[in-house]
Design an enzyme around this catalytic site. Sequence first.
Site, short mmCIF file in Angstrom:
data_model
loop_
_atom_site.label_atom_id
_atom_site.label_comp_id
_atom_site.label_asym_id
_atom_site.label_seq_id
_atom_site.Cartn_x
_atom_site.Cartn_y
_atom_site.Cartn_z
N ASP A 43 0.77 -1.53 -0.26
CA ASP A 43 -0.11 -0.05 0.17
C ASP A 43 0.83 1.47 0.03
OD1 ASP A 43 -2.82 1.73 0.45
OD2 ASP A 43 -1.37 1.39 2.51
N ASP A 45 -0.17 5.01 1.18
CA ASP A 45 -0.80 6.22 1.64
C ASP A 45 -0.60 5.53 2.95
OD1 ASP A 45 -1.51 8.77 0.23
OD2 ASP A 45 -3.11 7.54 -0.68
N LYS A 175 -10.66 -0.62 -2.95
CA LYS A 175 -10.55 -1.57 -1.84
C LYS A 175 -11.35 -0.56 -1.18
CE LYS A 175 -5.29 -0.29 -1.95
NZ LYS A 175 -4.43 -0.74 -0.85
N ASP A 200 -2.12 -0.12 5.73
CA ASP A 200 -1.78 0.50 7.10
C ASP A 200 -2.99 0.46 8.26
OD1 ASP A 200 -2.51 3.66 7.17
OD2 ASP A 200 -2.49 2.34 4.84
#
Length: 249
Positions: A43, A45, A175, A200
């Site tokens: 991922d 961000d 997502k 995250d």
Amino acid sequence: PARPVRHEDVAAQVYAALDRTPDSHWTLDGREVPTVPRGVLLDMDGTLVDTEPLWLEASRAVAAAHGHHLTEAEGAAVLGRTCADTAVGLAELCPEPTTVTGLETELEDAFLAAVEAGVELRPGARALLDRLEKEGLPAALVSASPRRVVDTVLRTLGGEAFRTTVADGESDRSKPFPDPYLKAAARLGLPPEACLAVEDSPTGVAAAEAAGCRVLAVPSAAPIEPAPGRRVRTDLTALLREWGPEERV
């Protein structure tokens, strides 16, 4: 002197020969030893770059411009979400007349402007990318951000670090659906079960697990609990310490 034979090395070679990628195996003293992934899906961000605060601030600013101040819970709900999904939510919250398309454009423009002003890498991000390159493990970037934002961040991360990148809108669904991870794994020529996804946010973890990936979670703004097939670490630096200076991932 010859390097001593380690139980986990032998087991990893056996699993690789059988083309098997279980979540983990166990040493005789009961310690869990992660098996070797054949690819890593990352991922962006909040995982590699510290952009979640920028995204949250962009969402707050757009909402405020249309008469609504996001609560803490509403702010947490936008983390890991696409501009389109967030725009739908804001359209329901904002009292001033607006359109989902208009909100989506405002969100993307505000986020892009913040990212163009500069982004900071998350702890351990550069070392992790260097390590993957050294170990010869193929890496893919799997982001819920628009392509314009991804390409801007890649100028900091270095596009050469990834065999492929998947941005919002480049798979059938974004997502928390599994589609972005399925697409990234397919582009690497690997089954998702052979890949480790690093995320995250709960939204991203849900997407990776739905795709069948093993997951390493490094929570940035929202808590994530361990689960079968999912490890949780404080940050990427903690993961690198576990791997050690000469160990294969």
